[in-house]
Scaffold this motif. Structure first.
Motif, PDB file in Angstrom:
ATOM      1  N   ASP A  39      -8.535   6.366  44.300  1.00  0.00           N
ATOM      2  CA  ASP A  39      -9.823   6.286  43.614  1.00  0.00           C
ATOM      3  C   ASP A  39     -10.539   7.633  43.542  1.00  0.00           C
ATOM      4  N   GLY A  40     -10.555   8.373  44.630  1.00  0.00           N
ATOM      5  CA  GLY A  40     -11.273   9.647  44.654  1.00  0.00           C
ATOM      6  C   GLY A  40     -10.796  10.630  43.591  1.00  0.00           C
ATOM      7  N   PRO A  41      -9.494  10.953  43.583  1.00  0.00           N
ATOM      8  CA  PRO A  41      -9.025  11.883  42.546  1.00  0.00           C
ATOM      9  C   PRO A  41      -9.147  11.318  41.134  1.00  0.00           C
ATOM     10  N   ALA A  42      -8.936  10.015  40.994  1.00  0.00           N
ATOM     11  CA  ALA A  42      -9.032   9.412  39.654  1.00  0.00           C
ATOM     12  C   ALA A  42     -10.454   9.520  39.114  1.00  0.00           C
ATOM     13  N   CYS A  43     -11.438   9.240  39.950  1.00  0.00           N
ATOM     14  CA  CYS A  43     -12.837   9.344  39.513  1.00  0.00           C
ATOM     15  C   CYS A  43     -13.203  10.783  39.176  1.00  0.00           C
ATOM     16  N   ALA A  44     -12.766  11.717  40.002  1.00  0.00           N
ATOM     17  CA  ALA A  44     -13.087  13.119  39.744  1.00  0.00           C
ATOM     18  C   ALA A  44     -12.464  13.595  38.436  1.00  0.00           C
ATOM     19  N   LEU A  45     -11.215  13.242  38.216  1.00  0.00           N
ATOM     20  CA  LEU A  45     -10.537  13.692  36.999  1.00  0.00           C
ATOM     21  C   LEU A  45     -11.046  12.977  35.758  1.00  0.00           C
ATOM     22  N   LEU A  46     -11.405  11.710  35.899  1.00  0.00           N
ATOM     23  CA  LEU A  46     -11.938  10.998  34.744  1.00  0.00           C
ATOM     24  C   LEU A  46     -13.253  11.625  34.298  1.00  0.00           C
ATOM     25  N   GLY A  47     -14.084  11.999  35.259  1.00  0.00           N
ATOM     26  CA  GLY A  47     -15.334  12.669  34.905  1.00  0.00           C
ATOM     27  C   GLY A  47     -15.076  13.945  34.120  1.00  0.00           C
ATOM     28  N   ASN A  48     -14.065  14.687  34.517  1.00  0.00           N
ATOM     29  CA  ASN A  48     -13.721  15.920  33.792  1.00  0.00           C
ATOM     30  C   ASN A  48     -13.146  15.616  32.416  1.00  0.00           C
ATOM     31  N   ASP A  49     -12.452  14.500  32.277  1.00  0.00           N
ATOM     32  CA  ASP A  49     -11.871  14.127  30.977  1.00  0.00           C
ATOM     33  C   ASP A  49     -12.926  13.724  29.957  1.00  0.00           C
ATOM     34  N   LEU A  50     -14.109  13.371  30.419  1.00  0.00           N
ATOM     35  CA  LEU A  50     -15.144  12.864  29.526  1.00  0.00           C
ATOM     36  C   LEU A  50     -15.960  13.958  28.846  1.00  0.00           C
ATOM     37  N   VAL A  51     -15.727  15.198  29.214  1.00  0.00           N
ATOM     38  CA  VAL A  51     -16.507  16.296  28.637  1.00  0.00           C
ATOM     39  C   VAL A  51     -15.589  17.286  27.929  1.00  0.00           C
TER      40      VAL A  51
ATOM     41  N   PRO B 166      -2.693   6.080  33.642  1.00  0.00           N
ATOM     42  CA  PRO B 166      -3.883   6.261  32.792  1.00  0.00           C
ATOM     43  C   PRO B 166      -5.150   6.226  33.653  1.00  0.00           C
ATOM     44  N   ARG B 167      -5.987   7.233  33.499  1.00  0.00           N
ATOM     45  CA  ARG B 167      -7.125   7.403  34.415  1.00  0.00           C
ATOM     46  C   ARG B 167      -8.143   6.280  34.323  1.00  0.00           C
ATOM     47  N   LYS B 168      -8.483   5.858  33.112  1.00  0.00           N
ATOM     48  CA  LYS B 168      -9.504   4.799  32.992  1.00  0.00           C
ATOM     49  C   LYS B 168      -9.025   3.520  33.660  1.00  0.00           C
ATOM     50  N   THR B 169      -7.772   3.170  33.447  1.00  0.00           N
ATOM     51  CA  THR B 169      -7.216   1.966  34.067  1.00  0.00           C
ATOM     52  C   THR B 169      -7.154   2.126  35.579  1.00  0.00           C
TER      53      THR B 169
END
Length: 158
Positions: free
Chosen positions: A109-121, A62-65
């Protein structure tokens, strides 16, 4: 997305402050440009060798976690480094281990942060989110290294 971008900027700037100060500390302790280069290589090596595993893990977890845990771990490494410096217990071996741990965490962390940002829109806004993410990353890198230099000048490496 605005809150996420602001938080990601602060985190990114802090990470670059940590990495910059860590390399300055290596130079200060050893006086060796080669040792500083070794430290930078140890930080980057995990991305070269385990980035595929980090990306695969991010796809499954899970990306947020994942982001929360990786950010907490990066903060713990930075705090541990500061404690070792303040206690006068830091040496080259400890710095290399901390650099390697930071590099391993960053591969997730890098890919998780990038993908989470995309998941938020919404899907239609993903191209803009990618652009904002790239801007935040570049601005955090620039700001973090600049703040590291100013902070070390005023307060020292601890």
């Amino acid at each position: 997305m605005r809150w996420w971008s602001a938080a990601n900027f602060v985190s990114n700037a802090g990470t670059w402050m940590q990495l910059t100060v860590q390399n300055l500390l290596v130079l200060h302790l050893t006086g060796s440009a080669a040792a500083t280069g070794l430290s930078m290589s140890v930080q980057a090596a995990p991305a070269l060798f385990v980035s595929l595993l980090g990306g695969a893990a991010v796809d499954r977890w899970p990306r947020k976690t994942t982001v929360a845990v990786s950010q907490a771990l990066l903060g713990a490494v930075a705090f541990s480094t500061a404690l070792l410096v303040a206690a006068g217990r830091i040496d080259m071996t400890a710095l290399l281990v901390l650099a390697a741990v930071t590099g391993v965490i960053a591969t997730v962390d890098g890919p998780a942060c990038a993908l989470l940002g995309n998941d938020l829109v919404p899907a239609a806004d993903v191209p803009s989110a990618i652009g904002v993410g790239a801007l935040v990353h570049g601005a955090g890198r620039l700001t973090g290294t600049a703040l590291a230099g100013v902070t070390v000048g005023f307060l020292g490496t601890g």
